[in-house]
Design an enzyme around this catalytic site. Sequence first.
Site, short mmCIF file in Angstrom:
data_model
loop_
_atom_site.label_atom_id
_atom_site.label_comp_id
_atom_site.label_asym_id
_atom_site.label_seq_id
_atom_site.Cartn_x
_atom_site.Cartn_y
_atom_site.Cartn_z
N HIS A 1 0.84 -1.19 0.00
CA HIS A 1 0.00 0.00 0.00
C HIS A 1 0.88 1.24 0.00
O HIS A 1 2.09 1.17 0.20
CB HIS A 1 -0.96 0.01 1.19
CG HIS A 1 -0.29 0.09 2.52
ND1 HIS A 1 0.47 -0.93 3.06
CD2 HIS A 1 -0.28 1.08 3.46
CE1 HIS A 1 0.92 -0.58 4.25
NE2 HIS A 1 0.49 0.65 4.51
N HIS B 1 1.64 3.86 1.91
CA HIS B 1 2.12 4.60 3.06
C HIS B 1 3.64 4.57 3.01
O HIS B 1 4.24 3.54 2.64
CB HIS B 1 1.60 4.00 4.38
CG HIS B 1 0.21 4.45 4.71
ND1 HIS B 1 -0.59 3.82 5.63
CD2 HIS B 1 -0.54 5.50 4.23
CE1 HIS B 1 -1.76 4.44 5.72
NE2 HIS B 1 -1.75 5.46 4.87
N ASP C 1 6.13 4.23 4.90
CA ASP C 1 6.96 3.21 5.55
C ASP C 1 6.89 1.87 4.84
O ASP C 1 7.44 0.87 5.34
CB ASP C 1 6.57 3.06 7.03
CG ASP C 1 5.10 2.70 7.24
OD1 ASP C 1 4.26 3.22 6.50
OD2 ASP C 1 4.81 1.92 8.17
N HIS C 2 6.25 1.84 3.66
CA HIS C 2 6.19 0.62 2.87
C HIS C 2 6.72 0.81 1.45
O HIS C 2 6.91 -0.18 0.75
CB HIS C 2 4.76 0.09 2.82
CG HIS C 2 4.27 -0.40 4.15
ND1 HIS C 2 4.25 -1.73 4.50
CD2 HIS C 2 3.82 0.29 5.24
CE1 HIS C 2 3.80 -1.86 5.74
NE2 HIS C 2 3.53 -0.64 6.20
N HIS D 1 -7.30 -1.26 5.46
CA HIS D 1 -6.47 -0.25 6.09
C HIS D 1 -7.04 1.12 5.73
O HIS D 1 -8.12 1.22 5.14
CB HIS D 1 -5.02 -0.43 5.62
CG HIS D 1 -4.02 0.33 6.44
ND1 HIS D 1 -4.08 0.42 7.82
CD2 HIS D 1 -2.90 1.03 6.07
CE1 HIS D 1 -3.06 1.14 8.25
NE2 HIS D 1 -2.34 1.53 7.21
N ASP E 1 -0.30 -3.93 6.84
CA ASP E 1 -1.20 -3.10 7.64
C ASP E 1 -2.67 -3.43 7.38
O ASP E 1 -3.16 -3.33 6.24
CB ASP E 1 -0.96 -1.63 7.33
CG ASP E 1 0.47 -1.20 7.63
OD1 ASP E 1 1.34 -2.08 7.71
OD2 ASP E 1 0.70 0.01 7.79
N HIS F 1 5.71 -5.17 12.37
CA HIS F 1 5.14 -3.83 12.25
C HIS F 1 4.85 -3.25 13.64
O HIS F 1 3.77 -2.73 13.91
CB HIS F 1 3.88 -3.84 11.39
CG HIS F 1 3.54 -2.49 10.82
ND1 HIS F 1 2.68 -1.61 11.44
CD2 HIS F 1 3.96 -1.86 9.69
CE1 HIS F 1 2.57 -0.51 10.72
NE2 HIS F 1 3.33 -0.63 9.65
#
Length: 305
Positions: free
Chosen positions: A63, A65, A67-68, A143, A213, A271
């Site tokens: 996805h 975000h 941090d990914h 999410h 997530d 995570h």
Amino acid sequence: MEPFVVHVLGCGSATPTPRHMASAQVVEVRGKLFLVDCAEGTQIQLRRSRLAMCSIQAVFISHLHGDHFFGLIGLISTFGLLGRQRDLHVYAPATLEKILRKQMDMFCYGLEFEVVFHAVDTTQPTVIYEDRSLTVTTIPLQHRVPCAGFLFREKEGLPHIRRDMIDFYHIPVCQINNIKAGADWVTDDGTVVPHARLVTPADCPRAYAYCSDTRYIPTLHEQLKGVNLLYHESTYGDDQRANAEKYCHSTAREAAMVARDAGVGQLMLGHYSARYPDEKVLLAQAQEVFPNTILSDEGMHVKVE
């Protein structure tokens, strides 16, 4: 058996800490390397892992975000510096393509390889990658933005040849593939040796599920039956259940409930919220529900078996 290993590069959540990097893993299946999520710092972790960076043939982004996926453009740039020529396939929600193309136009001109983008439908399970030995299927998650996990599943292989029987009947090497495919053997005097006597059963196909997530989904286990290893986010403990609901994340206990209901072989947590100086509290809560639970950590190499 051929190697099937999950290499953990990062298992923290959005806020960086001195202890954990943000999300990234390499899934190694039968000599093929697949990168799953690509946070900042992924290149450094790949160097530390001593995996062959340029052998990564595909990247799967769960996805959008940061941090990914914030590490993806840097990794592509480095591939260019290293002289990569093999195409890189990127599987991600459709919105990423426009972002990635703009970044590449700015920072990655002159590449000697193509970045082939594959838009992922995050709303329904879909086979998005397939080769002779493996499929990768999306796992719809819930999410704050469109999000999908990934299920890596081996295809059923061929049986193993019994070398003692091959030698006993003096079967030529050129016939071994035919026997693996189901053929009997006929001796010079016309005796039929059944295929079943010449082989032992194939290895059971293995499967790994990566669920990044997501809030707790009571029906998620239905897609995870027969999985040997499940990675499920466990951002929070029981003390932060309200935040888990608010931010569409899961607690460690909820991750264990998914593992229990799916009957998976092993659960790996990850995570982690930066608020936990020691994730053992998350491990203890998960093990109350599903005892065969482990904590992920940078540098781990977890066999899928």
